[in-house]
Write a protein that holds these residues in place. Structure first.
Motif, PDB file in Angstrom:
ATOM      1  N   GLN A 284      53.354  67.836  43.526  1.00  0.00           N
ATOM      2  CA  GLN A 284      54.554  68.187  42.787  1.00  0.00           C
ATOM      3  C   GLN A 284      55.607  68.788  43.705  1.00  0.00           C
ATOM      4  OE1 GLN A 284      52.824  70.656  39.592  1.00  0.00           O
ATOM      5  NE2 GLN A 284      53.773  69.214  38.166  1.00  0.00           N
ATOM      6  N   TRP A 288      59.374  67.359  44.566  1.00  0.00           N
ATOM      7  CA  TRP A 288      60.582  68.181  44.474  1.00  0.00           C
ATOM      8  C   TRP A 288      61.350  68.194  45.800  1.00  0.00           C
ATOM      9  CZ3 TRP A 288      61.865  72.758  47.042  1.00  0.00           C
ATOM     10  CH2 TRP A 288      63.004  73.430  46.555  1.00  0.00           C
ATOM     11  N   GLU A 291      63.136  64.888  46.300  1.00  0.00           N
ATOM     12  CA  GLU A 291      64.328  64.781  45.451  1.00  0.00           C
ATOM     13  C   GLU A 291      65.480  65.580  46.033  1.00  0.00           C
ATOM     14  OE1 GLU A 291      65.728  65.821  40.876  1.00  0.00           O
ATOM     15  OE2 GLU A 291      63.629  66.062  41.496  1.00  0.00           O
ATOM     16  N   LYS A 292      65.185  66.803  46.513  1.00  0.00           N
ATOM     17  CA  LYS A 292      66.236  67.623  47.100  1.00  0.00           C
ATOM     18  C   LYS A 292      66.764  67.011  48.393  1.00  0.00           C
ATOM     19  CE  LYS A 292      66.222  70.807  43.958  1.00  0.00           C
ATOM     20  NZ  LYS A 292      67.388  70.957  43.068  1.00  0.00           N
TER      21      LYS A 292
END
Length: 408
Positions: A284, A288, A291-292
């Motif tokens: 996870q 994240w 994505e950033k």
């Protein structure tokens, strides 16, 4: 530029998601290893230098006292090291290669613990170990995976029953459903990975503390050393500096060996399950970070963010686009709505109801499903939170936890 297109633009600028996650994890592991090496070197290196100094002083004193050359003394010590490798020690130990000792050895082999205090020295033993370990380790890993599958299923059943009881006693359900709530049984509900990780962590700590309370008086270890042995053993690291059940005789020896086997079996299974659940959390975090990073290096995202303006506002033209959501609000979601949700933009309930023309009954149904944990609809192009597919333990946990479910 619509948020949904902006997100698609981000994905087109980096590697395939699985490959990007693999490369990022490899980089983080290398950094983790470098940091660990620096910490352990700073902690353990001074002790190692002091031990070398004490040992060299002892050798010189022994050589001068008994008039033995250092060459002869070192030759004798090499012979003693070979005897230790064969299982011969100065203190009294149990036989290494009787049936019970051999059973302890094969247990450390197939569980991949590998303490190293017992090793085959014959050519036939080494060749047999290669083939024996190949099949035994594969079968044991399968056993661990099946244990993981059943422990997650058991935790899901227990946690679901607790959740049903809590909802039933909350008084939020209509009277007709409250008396026959087991018929509805929260379809689509799955336990959170964080709850499972907490339960497995508490179980692992409990097993380790109970096992340490047994090892400390029986083996004569400090309690902290016993905890250290439990983690090294249960995690299958198996350094071999502490090894249980090696003395020639114990008080209540049969009971101790059975308890030792039980604690090792339960501890290894529990820690293996905990490690795999923690890997879900790590995945996870990787999702994240990807994505950033994708949004950080995407010029389109920067331009779109400047164009979006202030938060909590509906841009011109969005009302017409959102009108299409009402047609599919009971099925798959619109990509613009999904993009708006992911980007953090918020709109008022009044504007949402006006633009989507959602009836009051439909809104009540959606709110009821959200409160009761019913599955949420997602876009058909979704990657299932990056947890679709998978092999081994990841494949077993796919769709069994809330964070790995297709409904997220």
């Amino acid at each position: 530029m619509m948020p949904g297109l902006r997100l698609q633009g981000c994905r087109s600028l980096h590697l395939n998601e699985d490959n990007g996650r693999f490369v990022l994890l490899a980089i983080l592991i290398v950094v983790y290893l470098l940091c660990g090496a620096a910490v352990f070197s700073a902690i353990e290196r001074p002790s190692e230098l002091r031990a070398h100094g004490r040992w060299n002083g002892t050798l010189h004193n022994f050589s001068e006292t008994f008039n033995i050359s250092l060459r002869e003394l070192n030759s004798f010590l090499k012979e003693y090291e070979a005897a230790i490798a064969a299982g011969i020690r100065a203190d009294a130990l149990r036989p290494r290669w009787d049936f019970t000792g051999a059973f302890y050895f094969v247990g450390t082999v197939v569980s991949t613990i590998g303490f190293g205090m017992t090793t085959p020295v014959t050519i036939a033993g080494k060749v047999f170990l290669i083939f024996y370990g190949l099949l035994g380790c594969a079968a044991t890993i399968l056993f661990f995976n099946l244990f993981l599958e059943r422990i997650i299923t058991l935790l899901a059943v227990v946690m679901k029953a607790v959740r049903e009881r809590r909802i039933r006693n909350s008084g939020l359900l209509p009277p007709g459903i409250r008396h026959d709530f087991s018929f509805y049984s929260l379809p689509g509900w799955k336990p959170s990975v964080y709850h499972v990780m907490l339960i497995l962590g508490i179980s692992a700590i409990t097993i380790s503390c109970c096992a340490s309370a047994m090892y400390s008086p029986v083996e004569g270890w400090a309690y902290l050393d016993s905890l250290y042995f439990c983690f090294v053993t249960f995690s299958t690291i198996g350094f071999g500096d502490f090894v249980s059940s090696q003395s020639a005789a114990y008080e209540n020896q049969s009971i101790y060996r059975v308890a030792n086997f039980f604690f090792m079996l339960m501890g290894v299974c529990c820690i293996y399950s905990l490690f795999n659940v923690i890997s879900i959390v790590i995945k996870q975090v990787l999702n994240w970070m990807l994505e950033k990073m994708s949004c950080l290096f995407c010029q389109r995202c920067n331009k779109a963010n400047a164009f979006l303006g202030r938060r909590n506002a509906i841009r011109p033209g969005s009302k017409g686009r959102q009108g299409r959501i009402g047609q599919d609000s009971d099925g798959t979601c619109d990509s613009d709505t999904e993009g708006r949700r992911l980007s953090g933009e918020m709109i008022s309930m009044k504007d949402l109801a006006a633009s989507n023309k959602v009836s009051l009954a439909l809104m009540q149904k959606q709110l009821s499903e959200s409160a009761n944990g019913y599955p949420r609809t997602v876009c058909g192009s979704s990657r299932h939170n990056g947890f679709s597919g998978g092999v081994g333990a990841l494949g077993i946990m796919n769709n069994r936890l809330a964070e790995t479910s297709n409904s997220r």
